[in-house]
Design a protein around this motif. Structure first.
Motif, PDB file in Angstrom:
ATOM      1  N   ALA A  10      -3.947  -2.780  -4.215  1.00 39.16           N
ATOM      2  CA  ALA A  10      -3.300  -4.089  -4.369  1.00 39.16           C
ATOM      3  C   ALA A  10      -1.876  -3.925  -4.895  1.00 39.16           C
ATOM      4  O   ALA A  10      -0.957  -4.641  -4.469  1.00 39.16           O
ATOM      5  N   LEU A  11      -1.681  -2.981  -5.823  1.00 41.06           N
ATOM      6  CA  LEU A  11      -0.337  -2.730  -6.342  1.00 41.06           C
ATOM      7  C   LEU A  11       0.597  -2.232  -5.245  1.00 41.06           C
ATOM      8  O   LEU A  11       1.744  -2.691  -5.132  1.00 41.06           O
ATOM      9  N   ILE A  12       0.100  -1.318  -4.428  1.00 42.82           N
ATOM     10  CA  ILE A  12       0.933  -0.769  -3.349  1.00 42.82           C
ATOM     11  C   ILE A  12       1.245  -1.844  -2.308  1.00 42.82           C
ATOM     12  O   ILE A  12       2.408  -2.042  -1.914  1.00 42.82           O
ATOM     13  N   LEU A  13       0.205  -2.547  -1.869  1.00 46.99           N
ATOM     14  CA  LEU A  13       0.417  -3.581  -0.854  1.00 46.99           C
ATOM     15  C   LEU A  13       1.236  -4.726  -1.413  1.00 46.99           C
ATOM     16  O   LEU A  13       2.072  -5.313  -0.706  1.00 46.99           O
ATOM     17  N   GLY A  14       1.013  -5.074  -2.696  1.00 47.72           N
ATOM     18  CA  GLY A  14       1.796  -6.141  -3.317  1.00 47.72           C
ATOM     19  C   GLY A  14       3.264  -5.775  -3.400  1.00 47.72           C
ATOM     20  O   GLY A  14       4.142  -6.616  -3.157  1.00 47.72           O
ATOM     21  N   SER A  15       3.552  -4.517  -3.740  1.00 48.17           N
ATOM     22  CA  SER A  15       4.947  -4.064  -3.789  1.00 48.17           C
ATOM     23  C   SER A  15       5.593  -4.136  -2.413  1.00 48.17           C
ATOM     24  O   SER A  15       6.743  -4.558  -2.267  1.00 48.17           O
ATOM     25  N   THR A  16       4.836  -3.736  -1.398  1.00 50.28           N
ATOM     26  CA  THR A  16       5.358  -3.798  -0.022  1.00 50.28           C
ATOM     27  C   THR A  16       5.635  -5.238   0.399  1.00 50.28           C
ATOM     28  O   THR A  16       6.681  -5.551   0.991  1.00 50.28           O
ATOM     29  N   LEU A  18       6.196  -7.822  -1.604  1.00 51.93           N
ATOM     30  CA  LEU A  18       7.324  -8.332  -2.385  1.00 51.93           C
ATOM     31  C   LEU A  18       8.641  -7.853  -1.798  1.00 51.93           C
ATOM     32  O   LEU A  18       9.601  -8.629  -1.673  1.00 51.93           O
ATOM     33  N   LEU A  19       8.678  -6.583  -1.432  1.00 52.34           N
ATOM     34  CA  LEU A  19       9.893  -6.029  -0.831  1.00 52.34           C
ATOM     35  C   LEU A  19      10.210  -6.717   0.484  1.00 52.34           C
ATOM     36  O   LEU A  19      11.378  -7.021   0.785  1.00 52.34           O
ATOM     37  N   SER A 186      11.078   0.859   1.330  1.00 54.85           N
ATOM     38  CA  SER A 186       9.839   0.710   2.100  1.00 54.85           C
ATOM     39  C   SER A 186       9.263   2.070   2.468  1.00 54.85           C
ATOM     40  O   SER A 186       8.046   2.292   2.376  1.00 54.85           O
ATOM     41  N   VAL A 187      10.145   2.985   2.883  1.00 52.93           N
ATOM     42  CA  VAL A 187       9.688   4.340   3.204  1.00 52.93           C
ATOM     43  C   VAL A 187       9.103   5.008   1.961  1.00 52.93           C
ATOM     44  O   VAL A 187       8.062   5.682   2.030  1.00 52.93           O
ATOM     45  N   ALA A 188       9.780   4.809   0.809  1.00 53.59           N
ATOM     46  CA  ALA A 188       9.302   5.408  -0.435  1.00 53.59           C
ATOM     47  C   ALA A 188       7.930   4.851  -0.821  1.00 53.59           C
ATOM     48  O   ALA A 188       7.025   5.593  -1.213  1.00 53.59           O
ATOM     49  N   ILE A 189       7.781   3.518  -0.702  1.00 43.45           N
ATOM     50  CA  ILE A 189       6.498   2.893  -1.040  1.00 43.45           C
ATOM     51  C   ILE A 189       5.410   3.373  -0.081  1.00 43.45           C
ATOM     52  O   ILE A 189       4.271   3.635  -0.488  1.00 43.45           O
ATOM     53  N   PHE A 190       5.756   3.513   1.206  1.00 41.05           N
ATOM     54  CA  PHE A 190       4.783   4.023   2.175  1.00 41.05           C
ATOM     55  C   PHE A 190       4.367   5.444   1.806  1.00 41.05           C
ATOM     56  O   PHE A 190       3.182   5.792   1.868  1.00 41.05           O
ATOM     57  N   ILE A 192       4.476   6.830  -1.166  1.00 35.49           N
ATOM     58  CA  ILE A 192       3.650   6.760  -2.373  1.00 35.49           C
ATOM     59  C   ILE A 192       2.243   6.291  -2.026  1.00 35.49           C
ATOM     60  O   ILE A 192       1.240   6.825  -2.520  1.00 35.49           O
ATOM     61  N   GLY A 193       2.171   5.264  -1.164  1.00 34.26           N
ATOM     62  CA  GLY A 193       0.868   4.757  -0.744  1.00 34.26           C
ATOM     63  C   GLY A 193       0.053   5.806   0.000  1.00 34.26           C
ATOM     64  O   GLY A 193      -1.154   5.944  -0.229  1.00 34.26           O
ATOM     65  N   TRP A 194       0.719   6.558   0.873  1.00 36.38           N
ATOM     66  CA  TRP A 194       0.020   7.611   1.630  1.00 36.38           C
ATOM     67  C   TRP A 194      -0.466   8.719   0.700  1.00 36.38           C
ATOM     68  O   TRP A 194      -1.585   9.215   0.841  1.00 36.38           O
ATOM     69  N   ARG A 195       0.401   9.075  -0.269  1.00 39.38           N
ATOM     70  CA  ARG A 195       0.006  10.098  -1.233  1.00 39.38           C
ATOM     71  C   ARG A 195      -1.157   9.602  -2.094  1.00 39.38           C
ATOM     72  O   ARG A 195      -2.100  10.355  -2.376  1.00 39.38           O
ATOM     73  N   ALA A 196      -1.075   8.334  -2.501  1.00 41.08           N
ATOM     74  CA  ALA A 196      -2.153   7.764  -3.312  1.00 41.08           C
ATOM     75  C   ALA A 196      -3.452   7.711  -2.514  1.00 41.08           C
ATOM     76  O   ALA A 196      -4.534   7.988  -3.051  1.00 41.08           O
ATOM     77  N   TYR A 197      -3.352   7.356  -1.229  1.00 40.72           N
ATOM     78  CA  TYR A 197      -4.541   7.337  -0.367  1.00 40.72           C
ATOM     79  C   TYR A 197      -5.185   8.719  -0.305  1.00 40.72           C
ATOM     80  O   TYR A 197      -6.402   8.868  -0.437  1.00 40.72           O
TER      81      TYR A 197
END
Length: 326
Positions: A10-16, A18-19, A186-190, A192-197
């Motif tokens: 939710a934090l990752i998707l919420g950040s995306t 919001l951006l 957006s690339v950075a968040i992606f 981070i999200g991929w690494r977190a996944y």
């Protein structure tokens, strides 16, 4: 740190999200500013045309007959009024013209410079409009002044237009920079999200699957899952470890039974446990079977003893009969 995968995602998707919203908002805001800039640039560009039209109509009045001159005086009045209204609108804003107030100090300074030049031209244009005697010195001086200041006014008005165009271009460039920054974010968040996944979901699930495959193959020697997180996968890992421990206990019990130890006690794990009672019943049945075999063996031994005694009695009886006959 958050304790469940749902919150992390939710934090990752919420950040995306919001951006994305900020990007869309910035784009719409800049587009609205661009729309206002188009009106401003259009009005400023019209001022160049009005400055030339003022001179043209003034000279046309001078060269026209009285009736025609009166008509052109009306046109000149309209042109002068429109230029005056527009120059004030560019500076202070005008709702009717759709002009916002100018806040750029450099553009304001240039507009004030144009206004100072226009003040003299406006005064001369008023003389041309009101004085009908074309031989009047005031009239002649006004015409001369208009001709002398025409190029200067056009040049300074053109500067105003260029400055508005440059300001509008800078807004577009700023928007491009903002969009590039948001794209990088957006690339950075992606990433981070991929690494977190991979760290919180994919890799732990691979460990869990490998452990389950090991248990399914009957290997309970090293089935502990090295996951210590408190999220859903961590809870799953603890449940599988508990399941493996239970299977290991049953395996040890079966080994004891195989070694002939029927004193094993199988405790019930829960009210819904069906496996432990079945195992306990199996041990009970084995004990009963062994007991029956033991009793049967004792009976056979006793029977064998009796047969042996009978055989000895018969043998003794035969011996005695043989002795009597002699």
């Amino acid at each position: 740190m958050t304790s469940n995968i749902k919150t992390k995602l939710a934090l990752i998707l919420g950040s995306t999200l919001l951006l994305l919203l900020v990007t869309v908002g910035a784009t719409f805001y800049t587009a609205r500013l661009q729309k206002g800039d188009a009106v401003v640039i259009n009005i400023a560009g019209r001022q160049r045309m009005l400055s030339q039209k003022t001179i043209k109509e003034a000279y046309t009045i001078r060269l026209s007959e009285s009736e025609k001159a009166a008509e052109y005086r009306k046109k000149l009045r309209k042109t002068v009024n429109l230029f005056e209204k527009s120059i004030h609108g560019l500076k202070d804003g005008d709702i009717e013209l759709g002009l916002p107030p100018t806040t750029n100090p450099e553009i304001l300074a240039q507009i004030n410079k144009v206004h100072d030049i226009w003040a003299g031209i406006h005064e001369s244009a008023e003389i041309v409009i009101t004085v009908e005697d074309k031989t009047d010195n005031r009239y002649l001086s006004a015409i001369e002044f208009l001709g002398a200041k025409n190029e200067n006014l056009l040049h300074e008005v053109d500067k105003v237009v260029q400055m508005y165009e440059m300001a509008a271009s800078q807004k577009v460039q700023r928007l491009i920079v903002v969009l590039i920054i948001f794209a990088l974010l957006s690339v950075a968040i992606f990433a981070i999200g991929w690494r977190a996944y991979g760290h919180y979901i994919a890799k732990p699930l691979q460990v869990v699957v490998a452990s389950l495959d090991q248990v399914a193959g009957g290997d309970l020697s090293n089935s502990k899952i090295p996951i210590k997180s408190n999220d859903e996968i961590g809870i799953l890992a603890k449940s599988i470890d508990h399941f493996s421990d239970t299977l290991q206990n049953f395996a040890n019990m079966l080994k004891q039974i195989g070694d002939g130890d029927l004193s094993v006690d199988v405790p019930k794990l829960s009210d819904e446990d069906e496996l432990s009672p079945a195992a306990q019943q199996m041990v009970k049945n084995l004990r009963h079977l062994v007991h029956q075999i033991s009793e049967s063996s004792s009976n056979m031994v006793d029977g064998a003893g009796q047969v042996s005694d009978s055989s000895q009695s018969l043998s003794q009886g035969s011996t005695q009969q043989a002795a009597s006959l002699e």
